[in-house]
Design an enzyme around this catalytic site. Structure first.
Site, PDB file in Angstrom:
ATOM      1  N   ASP A 178     -13.793  73.087  54.178  1.00 21.44           N
ATOM      2  CA  ASP A 178     -13.560  72.088  55.213  1.00 21.44           C
ATOM      3  C   ASP A 178     -12.122  72.104  55.767  1.00 21.44           C
ATOM      4  OD1 ASP A 178     -14.194  69.774  56.773  1.00 21.44           O
ATOM      5  OD2 ASP A 178     -13.346  68.492  55.211  1.00 21.44           O
ATOM      6  N   GLU A 433     -14.189  72.653  43.987  1.00 21.16           N
ATOM      7  CA  GLU A 433     -15.608  72.497  44.287  1.00 21.16           C
ATOM      8  C   GLU A 433     -16.396  73.800  44.295  1.00 21.16           C
ATOM      9  OE1 GLU A 433     -16.388  69.783  47.509  1.00 21.16           O
ATOM     10  OE2 GLU A 433     -15.283  68.201  46.494  1.00 21.16           O
ATOM     11  N   TYR A 486     -16.871  61.047  46.644  1.00 22.65           N
ATOM     12  CA  TYR A 486     -16.724  60.255  47.865  1.00 22.65           C
ATOM     13  C   TYR A 486     -17.641  59.047  47.869  1.00 22.65           C
ATOM     14  CZ  TYR A 486     -13.418  63.606  49.472  1.00 22.65           C
ATOM     15  OH  TYR A 486     -12.274  64.356  49.585  1.00 22.65           O
ATOM     16  N   GLU A 522     -10.053  63.709  44.286  1.00 22.05           N
ATOM     17  CA  GLU A 522     -10.325  63.368  45.691  1.00 22.05           C
ATOM     18  C   GLU A 522     -11.170  62.108  45.786  1.00 22.05           C
ATOM     19  OE1 GLU A 522     -12.022  66.491  48.103  1.00 22.05           O
ATOM     20  OE2 GLU A 522     -10.610  68.003  47.367  1.00 22.05           O
TER      21      GLU A 522
HETATM   22  C1  GCB Z   1     -14.169  67.791  49.564  1.00 24.75           C
HETATM   23  C2  GCB Z   1     -13.357  69.038  49.700  1.00 24.75           C
HETATM   24  C3  GCB Z   1     -12.346  68.926  50.808  1.00 24.75           C
HETATM   25  C4  GCB Z   1     -12.934  68.232  52.014  1.00 24.75           C
HETATM   26  C5  GCB Z   1     -13.385  66.833  51.605  1.00 24.75           C
HETATM   27  C6  GCB Z   1     -14.060  66.078  52.754  1.00 24.75           C
HETATM   28  O1  GCB Z   1     -14.766  67.515  48.581  1.00 24.75           O
HETATM   29  O2  GCB Z   1     -12.741  69.417  48.498  1.00 24.75           O
HETATM   30  O3  GCB Z   1     -11.913  70.214  51.147  1.00 24.75           O
HETATM   31  O4  GCB Z   1     -12.070  68.155  53.089  1.00 24.75           O
HETATM   32  O5  GCB Z   1     -14.311  66.927  50.577  1.00 24.75           O
HETATM   33  O6  GCB Z   1     -13.382  65.350  53.453  1.00 24.75           O
HETATM   34  O7  GCB Z   1     -15.249  66.253  52.919  1.00 24.75           O
END
Ligand code: GCB
Length: 616
Positions: A178, A433, A486, A522
């Site tokens: 990403d 990841e 997330y 994250e």
């Molecule tokens: C993740 C990735 C990261 C992305 C992020 C997202 O898990 O490690 O590279 O930018 O999510 O914002 O989706």
């Protein structure tokens, strides 16, 4: 695996360093014929002779966002070129080296039409002895072919496929990670000299005892062939200078290649906000001598190299990560090397601004997601006491096979070799990841981690995992289990009232299964600067504030258990991605905008990070 080129070029009384930064010329090759320039030997002449359009191209910078046409989405090779002078004086008794700090993804280099070196895997330095290729006291031409294609055996992986377009069949690059696959000569190009007999590599490790005694173990490598014969150094003078330039310890070492310095009442290296004077660095000076045979003649200094050194101990257990014996709680960010126009190009103004923001917000750490960052940024981190989780470029590894494993190991070897002397580095991250729940992952990661452990140089191994604790084949091999999650973004969007439960349960499940320190690498949500909504609605600044607040609540519960050792926001700043329908101009999960101004959540995070710093 390269054994040279990983030591940063520094000038000294025996070395001269120049930079080939500035405006170069760029020519792109036909995407459907990326190797045409090799076939037609574009390196043998000025690129103007190709008859192609010459594009003025700054170095360092990504080439993608400089022009107004489709160079941004170019797939395949581009050719860079410039001329430079080599002084007459460089001809005698020394060698001339050419060093690239990073060309993404792979590069072939010619000097005056003759092949000098090649390298693949972006974000990592490489160099070549070009003494035999340059004309001294005259103008020289350097040509670089840079290829941005990612396939199943590159780190990271990608896929190039043919598609029908208005211009016929053309290759298209796809990838699942990403961030935008910026390419070009991303960091400085150095031209430097060393004496014939010189220090080619240095390694230091440090320790601090409870009584305040510092210990520095050093090792140097020497390159000494001189017109066919090998000259042996007779001794090494090692001096450790404090910040005021006073010699704290010195040593004449006849064993030359390795030794130990003991530093009474050492000034330790401490992280930001953990001590009133963080980031204390000594200057470790190596002087290589050949003793003279004549009584009256002074010994001849062959080479001098200086390395900034921070004295600190790093250790870890099944519960914690400790610096100078104190358990750490990491307050940090995932980041990107990314900005307007220059893409991933090194920019000192941006670097200084970013560190000012890190300090303003009270962070003490970041992860170099998802690739090695510039050596200049590593030096800055040392100086400011910002701790680094140092990550190799293996993001979203999906297909596990032997050639990939070899590349992956090589990327870790180069990263560790380059960064092992930085006091700021507190862990190596072997991947972000990876599809670690998949078939093949177990065997792959067992070999990868075994190998990395054998070269880890006193740092624990970690990774940023998004599989779950019951299916992940990687976590069992790590010293610190890091996960990315997330909550209330990709899962349960809009439901910030589910964060505390889900997050505390997940952290506990990683702990129960592996019994190691756990860290969240994250969390976050996309936020459009200036978009407001009461009550909070996803993408609004209020939503980011609410999402963070609920994470803070969960972290506070987790902090009671001493094995939870840190929280990293995704992301420090907004950044560019590939064009997808889920990204509005890029990823907007930044606490700061892409031009480094705070969103509303930055003020909340600042209160938390300073409060945490006070508490610890
Ligand atoms: C993740 C990735 C990261 C992305 C992020 C997202 O898990 O490690 O590279 O930018 O999510 O914002 O989706």
């Amino acid at each position: 695996t390269p054994t040279r080129g990983l030591l940063y070029p520094r000038d000294s009384e025996t070395r001269e360093v120049r930079r080939l930064d500035g405006m170069w010329r760029l020519v792109r090759s036909d995407p459907s014929d990326p190797l045409e320039g090799i076939r037609e030997k574009w390196f043998s002449n000025n690129l103007r002779k190709t008859g192609r359009q010459i594009i003025p191209m700054p170095v360092p910078a990504s080439y993608n966002d400089i022009t107004t046409d489709n160079l941004r989405d170019h797939v395949g090779t581009v050719w860079y070129e410039r001329t430079f002078f080599v002084p007459r004086s460089w001809k005698v008794n020394q060698r001339t080296w050419l060093r690239f700090s990073s060309v993404h993804y792979s590069a072939v280099v010619w000097i005056n039409g003759r092949n000098a070196t090649s390298h693949s895997i972006g974000h990592l330095p490489f160099e070549a002895d070009i003494s035999g290729l340059v004309s001294f006291g005259a103008e020289n031409r350097i040509t670089v072919m840079c290829d941005n294609r990612l396939g199943s055996r590159t780190i990271p992986q990608g896929l190039v496929y043919e598609a029908n377009t208005d211009h016929g069949s053309e290759p298209v690059q796809s990838y699942t990670f990403d961030f935008f696959n910026y390419a070009g000569i991303h960091r400085s190009v150095h031209l430097y000299t060393t004496p014939l007999l010189h220090i080619s590599d240095v390694k230091v490790t440090t320790q601090l005892t409870a009584e305040g005694l510092g210990r520095i173990d050093y090792r140097i490598w020497v390159d000494g062939s001189q017109e066919g014969r090998r000259i042996q150094p007779t001794h090494l003078l090692v001096q450790l200078r404090d910040r005021d330039g006073q010699v704290a310890v010195h040593q004449i070492n006849k064993a030359v290649y390795h030794g130990t310095l003991l530093v009474p009442n050492a000034n330790p290296w401490w992280p930001y906000l953990m001590h009133p004077d963080p980031g204390y660095l000594y200057d470790l000076q190596f002087e290589l001598y050949v003793a003279s045979n004549e009584e009256e003649e002074a010994d001849a200094l062959q080479d001098a190299y200086r390395l900034p050194v921070g004295i600190r101990s790093l250790s870890w257990s099944n519960d914690s990560l400790l610096l100078n014996g104190k358990p750490l709680y990491l307050r940090g960010f995932g980041r990107h090397e990314d900005s307007d126009i220059r893409g991933k190009g090194l920019d000192n103004a941006l670097l200084a601004r970013d560190f000012n923001l890190l300090k303003w917000i009270g962070a003490n750490a970041y992860r170099t997601s998802h690739y090695p960052y510039s050596e200049e940024s590593m030096q800055f981190a040392d100086k400011h006491g910002i701790m680094i989780i140092d990550e190799c470029p293996a993001v979203n590894i999906d297909i596990f096979e032997p050639q990939l494993l070899e590349q992956h190991m090589s990327s870790l070897e180069q990263l560790i070799h380059r960064d092992r002397n930085h006091p700021s580095v507190v862990a190596w991250s072997v991947a972000n990841e990876p599809r670690s729940h998949k078939q093949g992952a177990l065997k792959y990661f067992k070999s990868l981690v075994n190998f990395t452990r054998s070269i880890a140089d006193g740092r624990p191994l970690t990774a940023a995992i998004n599989a779950n604790s019951s299916t992940c084949h990687l976590a069992q091999f790590l010293d610190i289990v890091g996960f990315n999650r997330y909550n209330s973004w990709y899962q349960n969007s809009g439901r910030t009232d589910m964060i505390v439960n889900l997050l505390t349960n997940e952290a506990q499940s990683w702990r129960d299964k592996f019994g190691k320190p756990v860290i969240q690498f994250e969390y976050g949500g996309d936020t459009m600067e200036g978009m407001h909504s009461l009550p909070a609605f996803i993408w609004s600044e209020e939503y980011q504030v609410e999402l963070f607040s609920r994470h803070f609540k969960a972290f506070d519960e987790l902090r009671e258990k001493k094995w939870f050792i840190g929280e990293f926001v995704w992301n420090f700043a907004d950044f560019r991605t590939a064009q997808t329908i889920t990204r509005v101009g890029g990823n907007k999960k930044g606490v700061f905008t892409r031009n480094r101004q705070p969103k509303e959540v930055a003020h909340l995070l600042r209160l938390r990070y300073f409060a945490l710093a006070k508490e610890l």
